[in-house]
Scaffold this active site. Sequence first.
Site, PDB file in Angstrom:
ATOM      1  CD  GLU A   2      -6.362   5.202  12.912  1.00 51.09           C
ATOM      2  OE1 GLU A   2      -7.279   4.425  13.247  1.00 51.09           O
ATOM      3  OE2 GLU A   2      -5.538   4.903  12.018  1.00 51.09           O
ATOM      4  CE  LYS A  61      -5.988   2.012   3.527  1.00 53.86           C
ATOM      5  NZ  LYS A  61      -5.276   0.961   4.286  1.00 53.86           N
ATOM      6  CD  GLU A  85      -2.781  -0.962   2.552  1.00 56.64           C
ATOM      7  OE1 GLU A  85      -3.940  -0.528   2.459  1.00 56.64           O
ATOM      8  OE2 GLU A  85      -2.237  -1.306   3.631  1.00 56.64           O
ATOM      9  CE1 TYR A 111     -13.425  26.378  -3.815  1.00 60.24           C
ATOM     10  CE2 TYR A 111     -14.528  27.970  -2.416  1.00 60.24           C
ATOM     11  CZ  TYR A 111     -14.339  27.405  -3.651  1.00 60.24           C
ATOM     12  OH  TYR A 111     -15.066  27.835  -4.721  1.00 60.24           O
TER      13      TYR A 111
END
Length: 122
Positions: A75, A100, A23, A55
């Site tokens: 996290e 994810k 990954e 933004y």
Amino acid sequence: MNGDRIVVRGLRLWAHVGVLEQERQRGQWFELDLELAVDLALAGASDRLDDTLDYSRLIGALQQQARCIRCQTLEHYSSCMLDRVEQLFGSVPVHLELRKCNAPVPGFAGLVAVRRSRHWGF
């Protein structure tokens, strides 16, 4: 605090984040929703970008961060995102949900996400 918000929803980011080495090496898609609490009255009256949070700067900064980051957990990645918001805009209250898109869990085709907040008063 009033109810004004800037919302960025569905920001797709390619990043090298995951517990599995593949990954982090190959990368994968993530999707992000952000909500920033900010008084929009001044910009609403003036029509000036300088009177609000830009933004587009935030999106660009998060896209750049995604190209560079290498870590294991959602996290940690979400903490880095919250840090980036704070670097750009100071202590603005922010909620985020980082998803994810294709978690490598056998037999699982859904989404995995973390929801985080910073500087939110409630």
